[in-house]
Design an enzyme around this catalytic site. Structure first.
Site: not given
Length: 438
Positions: A87, A380
């Site tokens: 990510c 994230h």
């Protein structure tokens, strides 16, 4: 099967050989490909430039209608598959592919590879990536080739461990900068001061450091290239102070509420004179003696794209932690007060607002924000990108959803990307608005 995406070097080599044989068969029945055609690394596929024929020109003449960009225009909005803790890469790719001037460069086929091994060229891969993301294909793209090249050229980012998005951005810009010039041009590719590649034209600014002797007030000035500005936050181990205590004000369109730190506050701190102290005496070039001094950073040259990095991850001998302090940032930013040419930015270390608000040369518009959710150990990355005028979208790996301006401005913020509102063309010294982007 776990259905994870993997990169297999042998399978890719087989695919390249088969593709090469197919191209040979195709070449035997068609015209020879021009030397100016662009090679897509990995598969050896070639895309010829489009040269219009007379029948095509007649068709275009009979159909003069232009395609209109509407609010539902979605070309360029394409998700990216997470290949395993990637990510950090996906959010930066979304920011780069939505950088207006960089997008225009790659989609106009301006890159000419000078690498001895084009299949290892990161610029070629970025060119291919831009075409993929702006192809109109709605299905998520698998950036396996990009990941593989990153592992080759930035080995500290190799593997499936969690990585830092800011670290990836700087590594990617460095590799792109080097590959724009090829690997055999010597010192020129390693010195941004002597480079005119697309990366340096867009992202490189000049950071000026003025060291002032406290005895004779002589000033020693150095200017270093920079691709981003890293800003300290309140709550970190470094000292921080409220810039406007107990008083509401409006700077750069920011609503300054007591207790809320703004991007302007962080920039004030960044450009405030710092007393180096008696333990850091330097030899003054003017009076030739070791004296205490002050140091002040300002912007000597502004880049087309300004990237601001909030230092949210703090590493010390005692602990590793994430600073979650909310920082208010504006949609439009005026960098004039932080320029070396602005005397106001030097007055007692206090920011003075410019009296001439009609100067647009140093004004920027926000177009991308990278955020980090979670902790230092388990987190994230996502990004907000500006797609068309005031339309914003949230990019969460393969999932892209519409977002409001409030969603963007209320986000925590880790990396902020701003684009200049006015571009100056050096060849003609003509200034014009970047109306295509804004």
């Amino acid at each position: 099967m776990c259905k994870d995406y993997v990169y297999d070097k042998d399978i890719e080599q087989i695919a390249k050989e088969e593709q090469g044989e197919a191209l040979k068969l195709q070449a035997s029945t068609s015209t020879e490909v021009s030397h100016q055609q662009c090679s897509v690394p990995g598969l050896g596929e070639k895309f010829p430039t489009w040269e219009t024929t007379k029948p095509e020109l007649e068709l275009l003449g009979h159909n003069p209608r232009r395609r209109r960009i509407t609010s539902s225009f979605t070309i360029g909005l394409r998700g990216l598959i997470n290949l395993g803790n990637t990510c950090f890469m996906n959010c930066i790719v979304q920011a780069l592919t939505h950088t207006p001037i960089l997008r225009d460069f790659f989609l106009s086929d301006r890159h000419r590879c000078e690498m001895p091994s084009p299949e290892l060229c990161l610029v070629c891969e970025m060119s291919s990536l831009f075409r993929e993301l702006y192809s109109g294909n709605p299905s998520p793209h698998v950036p396996y080739k990009l990941l593989h090249l990153v592992w080759i050229h930035a080995r500290h980012l190799a593997g499936y461990r969690q990585q830092d998005a800011h670290e990836f951005l700087i590594a990617a810009l460095d590799v792109l900068h080097r590959h724009c010039k090829g690997d055999d041009v010597g010192k020129a590719a390693n010195n941004p001061n002597h480079c005119n590649c697309i990366i340096d034209q867009i992202f490189t600014g000049g950071l000026q450091s003025d060291v002032t002797c406290q005895a004779c007030h002589g000033v020693s000035t150095t200017i270093d290239p920079c691709w981003d500005i890293s800003l300290d936050l309140p709550g970190s181990c470094t000292s921080f102070w409220p810039m406007s205590p107990g008083r509401e004000s409006s700077v750069n369109g920011e609503s300054h509420i007591p207790g809320i730190t703004t991007l302007t506050d962080c920039l004030r701190r960044f450009t405030r004179p710092e007393h180096l102290g008696s333990s850091a005496k330097i030899k003054c070039g003017s009076c030739q003696s070791y004296q205490e001094s002050t140091k002040q950073l300002t912007m000597n040259k502004l880049p087309v794209v300004a990237c601001f990095h909030f230092k949210r991850f703090e590493h010390s001998a005692k602990q590793r932690r994430k600073i979650t302090t909310y920082i208010s940032f504006p949609l439009e930013l005026d960098m004039t007060p932080f320029m070396a040419s602005s005397k106001e930015s030097r007055m007692n270390g206090q920011l003075q607002l410019p009296t001439n608000s009609g100067n647009n040369e140093n004004k920027y518009s926000l177009f991308a924000v990278v955020n980090h959710q979670g902790t230092l150990e388990s987190g994230h990355y996502t990004s907000f990108i500006r797609h068309h005028k005031d339309q914003w979208f949230k990019c969460d790996d393969a999932v892209i959803t519409k977002a409001s301006i409030k969603d963007v401005l209320d986000s925590e913020g880790y990396l902020l990307f701003y684009h200049k509102q006015v571009l100056e063309h050096e060849s003609e010294k003509v200034k014009e608005m970047n109306t295509q982007a804004y």
